[in-house]
Design a protein around this motif. Structure first.
Motif, mmCIF file in Angstrom:
data_model
loop_
_atom_site.group_PDB
_atom_site.id
_atom_site.type_symbol
_atom_site.label_atom_id
_atom_site.label_comp_id
_atom_site.label_asym_id
_atom_site.label_seq_id
_atom_site.Cartn_x
_atom_site.Cartn_y
_atom_site.Cartn_z
ATOM 1 N N GLY A 306 0.784 -1.230 0.000
ATOM 2 C CA GLY A 306 0.000 0.000 0.000
ATOM 3 C C GLY A 306 0.810 1.271 0.000
ATOM 4 N N ALA A 307 2.142 1.157 0.014
ATOM 5 C CA ALA A 307 2.978 2.358 0.070
ATOM 6 C C ALA A 307 2.788 3.232 -1.168
ATOM 7 C CB ALA A 307 4.442 1.961 0.226
ATOM 8 N N LEU A 308 2.689 2.605 -2.322
ATOM 9 C CA LEU A 308 2.474 3.387 -3.545
ATOM 10 C C LEU A 308 1.109 4.073 -3.528
ATOM 11 C CD1 LEU A 308 3.961 1.000 -6.260
ATOM 12 C CD2 LEU A 308 4.932 3.149 -5.398
ATOM 13 N N GLY A 309 0.140 3.420 -2.893
ATOM 14 C CA GLY A 309 -1.173 4.038 -2.765
ATOM 15 C C GLY A 309 -1.123 5.285 -1.908
ATOM 16 N N ILE A 310 -0.326 5.254 -0.840
ATOM 17 C CA ILE A 310 -0.158 6.444 0.001
ATOM 18 C C ILE A 310 0.469 7.564 -0.800
ATOM 19 C CG2 ILE A 310 1.010 7.359 2.033
ATOM 20 C CD1 ILE A 310 0.798 4.623 3.311
ATOM 21 N N GLN A 311 1.507 7.232 -1.576
ATOM 22 C CA GLN A 311 2.182 8.247 -2.377
ATOM 23 C C GLN A 311 1.233 8.849 -3.410
ATOM 24 O OE1 GLN A 311 5.882 6.961 -4.024
ATOM 25 N NE2 GLN A 311 6.041 8.641 -5.473
ATOM 26 N N VAL A 317 3.906 12.325 0.202
ATOM 27 C CA VAL A 317 4.516 11.290 1.050
ATOM 28 C C VAL A 317 5.170 10.237 0.152
ATOM 29 C CG1 VAL A 317 4.129 9.542 2.813
ATOM 30 C CG2 VAL A 317 2.787 11.656 2.833
ATOM 31 N N PRO A 318 6.482 10.054 0.246
ATOM 32 C CA PRO A 318 7.139 9.065 -0.626
ATOM 33 C C PRO A 318 6.782 7.644 -0.197
ATOM 34 C CG PRO A 318 8.712 9.960 0.935
ATOM 35 C CD PRO A 318 7.439 10.744 1.119
ATOM 36 N N SER A 319 6.884 6.715 -1.137
ATOM 37 C CA SER A 319 6.572 5.318 -0.835
ATOM 38 C C SER A 319 7.569 4.708 0.143
ATOM 39 C CB SER A 319 6.553 4.498 -2.127
ATOM 40 O OG SER A 319 7.818 4.551 -2.770
ATOM 41 N N SER A 320 8.728 5.352 0.286
ATOM 42 C CA SER A 320 9.730 4.832 1.226
ATOM 43 C C SER A 320 9.279 4.948 2.677
ATOM 44 C CB SER A 320 11.059 5.566 1.043
ATOM 45 O OG SER A 320 10.895 6.963 1.204
ATOM 46 N N ILE A 321 8.133 5.588 2.916
ATOM 47 C CA ILE A 321 7.626 5.659 4.281
ATOM 48 C C ILE A 321 7.374 4.254 4.826
ATOM 49 C CG2 ILE A 321 5.195 5.814 3.564
ATOM 50 C CD1 ILE A 321 4.708 7.652 5.948
ATOM 51 N N ALA A 322 7.091 3.299 3.939
ATOM 52 C CA ALA A 322 6.873 1.914 4.379
ATOM 53 C C ALA A 322 8.119 1.354 5.047
ATOM 54 C CB ALA A 322 6.460 1.046 3.198
ATOM 55 N N ASP A 323 9.298 1.684 4.506
ATOM 56 C CA ASP A 323 10.537 1.190 5.109
ATOM 57 C C ASP A 323 10.751 1.789 6.498
ATOM 58 O OD1 ASP A 323 11.124 -0.303 2.818
ATOM 59 O OD2 ASP A 323 12.067 1.425 1.848
ATOM 60 N N VAL A 324 10.416 3.077 6.645
ATOM 61 C CA VAL A 324 10.562 3.722 7.952
ATOM 62 C C VAL A 324 9.611 3.080 8.964
ATOM 63 C CG1 VAL A 324 10.399 5.901 9.208
ATOM 64 C CG2 VAL A 324 11.247 5.888 6.860
ATOM 65 N N ILE A 325 8.379 2.851 8.550
ATOM 66 C CA ILE A 325 7.393 2.244 9.455
ATOM 67 C C ILE A 325 7.812 0.825 9.831
ATOM 68 C CG2 ILE A 325 5.001 1.499 9.651
ATOM 69 C CD1 ILE A 325 4.231 3.806 7.829
ATOM 70 N N LYS A 326 8.349 0.084 8.871
ATOM 71 C CA LYS A 326 8.830 -1.262 9.184
ATOM 72 C C LYS A 326 9.973 -1.211 10.192
ATOM 73 C CE LYS A 326 7.685 -3.713 4.911
ATOM 74 N NZ LYS A 326 8.247 -4.429 3.742
ATOM 75 N N GLY A 327 10.856 -0.227 10.041
ATOM 76 C CA GLY A 327 11.944 -0.088 11.000
ATOM 77 C C GLY A 327 11.438 0.179 12.408
ATOM 78 N N VAL A 328 10.445 1.056 12.523
ATOM 79 C CA VAL A 328 9.852 1.327 13.831
ATOM 80 C C VAL A 328 9.176 0.075 14.373
ATOM 81 C CG1 VAL A 328 8.114 2.698 15.043
ATOM 82 C CG2 VAL A 328 9.545 3.767 13.290
ATOM 83 N N LEU A 329 8.526 -0.660 13.481
ATOM 84 C CA LEU A 329 7.863 -1.895 13.894
ATOM 85 C C LEU A 329 8.874 -2.901 14.421
ATOM 86 C CD1 LEU A 329 5.231 -3.495 14.026
ATOM 87 C CD2 LEU A 329 5.620 -4.215 11.677
#
Length: 381
Positions: A306-311, A317-329
């Motif tokens: 869904g990252a591309l959907g957010i973008q 908001v870049p799709s790379s936000i998924a990587d940041v969220i995964k890191g926090v997770l």
């Protein structure tokens, strides 16, 4: 019951923390969090292709996580699923191409599937035996050994794709030859990458839901907290290490076969795709329960799909936000694991001291104590 509730509460706290971080990041990017959420939902459900991507991403992670349940319940913290996926993929690819070379193109598809799945499971299990043996024989830290063996597996894969499994084609990236068409898993959803191998997750989830209700699961749980009591119940250290690592390695190896036969139809350097580390995080996030793991795997996959959907929905908001969220997770999951381990270490031992087991033989079997003479032996004149 209380421990299970505590696990769900900790997992829920991690999810809430991740959602708060995601909201803050979207606000910093100058977008509306609700718009970002709508984009995330659209990114995983707006078309059959998106749904297929969600399933293709979730199933490998879920299988790795499910097959890690016995090891984690026993306190065997393995981070080697990445390398085991790689070895499973290598074994499955070699067996499939070798079968085609020996018997030609007339091999039925089910035969290819069985050979590929069994070979993948054997490859992953064999690679998992090495850290188990090191831990049992020389007490090598299993976290360290499995982590380092991931790099060895990646290097071996690179060498393999340049030598005996290299494609005869002139390609920019190292890869194997394409698998026979009959060996590829058919589509589950037409027009998507979702294949019938996705259905395997149902079998695995039901199997482990049954297993966790067995006496063996109870004994493994006892081993993690009271090894000497588990020894009296017949659960030795060697048996636990080898058994749990074989199960997790076989599961990771099957995932390697699924990635080759179901998604790529040939072997690439990127075959593992991070599913090993993600599977460990999902297992802990799902509180080692099959139902929780399935939900956590879908959540983890939705972040990527869904990252591309957010973008697209927000525009900022870049799709790379998924990587940041995964890191926090992952940080949250590590914190949960640390809290759980500390609580387990601080728990006082409730079992009485064992007087009938003095030591353990090198192969993990109990050695009975010799009979001792009592100070009050009757003297006979």
């Amino acid at each position: 019951m209380i421990g299970r509730l505590r696990g769900w509460m900790l997992a829920g706290a991690v999810v809430v923390a991740v959602l708060v971080v995601a909201t803050v990041l979207i606000l910093i990017a100058g977008a509306d969090p609700l718009t970002g959420l709508q984009g995330l939902i659209a990114g995983v459900s707006s078309s059959p292709y998106r749904v297929g991507e969600l399933l293709v991403g979730a199933v490998p992670i879920a299988i790795v996580a499910l097959t890690l349940i016995p090891a984690l319940r026993a306190g065997v913290f393995s981070v080697g699923a990445e390398g085991q996926v790689i070895f499973g993929a290598i074994f499955a690819t070699a067996a499939t191409l070798g079968t085609a070379g020996l018997f030609g193109e007339g091999v039925p598809a089910p035969v290819y599937w069985v050979i590929g799945m069994v070979s993948g499971a054997l490859g992953g299990a064999a690679f998992a035996l090495l850290p188990a043996w090191l831990a049992e024989r020389w007490h090598v830290n299993i976290i360290l050994s499995t982590l380092l063996l991931n790099y060895i597996a990646a290097g071996f894969l690179g060498w393999t794709l340049r030598t005996w499994l290299a494609s005869g084609e002139n390609t920019a990236t190292p890869q194997s030859a394409q698998l026979p068409e009959a060996s590829a898993l058919p589509d589950l959803i037409p027009g998507t990458r979702a294949h019938i191998g996705v259905l395997l997750i149902i079998v695995v989830a039901v199997l482990f839901e049954w297993w966790r209700r067995t006496s063996q699961a109870t004994r493994i749980g006892v081993f993690a907290e009271r090894p000497r009591l588990a020894l009296r119940l017949g659960t030795t250290r060697a048996r636990t290490l080898y058994g749990t690592m074989l199960v997790s390695g076989a599961g990771a190896g099957v995932v390697g076969w699924l990635q080759v036969a179901g998604v790529n139809e040939r072997l690439f350097n990127s075959v593992s795709g991070g599913v090993g580390f993600s599977g460990l995080a999902v297992a802990l996030l799902g509180a080692l329960l099959p139902g929780g793991i399935l939900l956590a795997a879908l959540f983890f996959s939705a972040l990527t799909a869904g990252a591309l959907g957010i973008q697209s929905a927000t525009g900022t908001v870049p799709s790379s936000i998924a990587d940041v969220i995964k890191g926090v997770l992952l940080l949250g999951v590590a914190a949960v694991a640390g809290v759980t381990a500390r609580r387990g270490a601080a728990r006082p031992a409730a079992a009485p001291p064992l007087t009938d087991v003095a030591s353990v033989t090198p192969d993990g079997e109990p050695t009975p104590t010799p009979a001792t003479e009592s100070a009050g032996t009757e003297e006979r004149s």
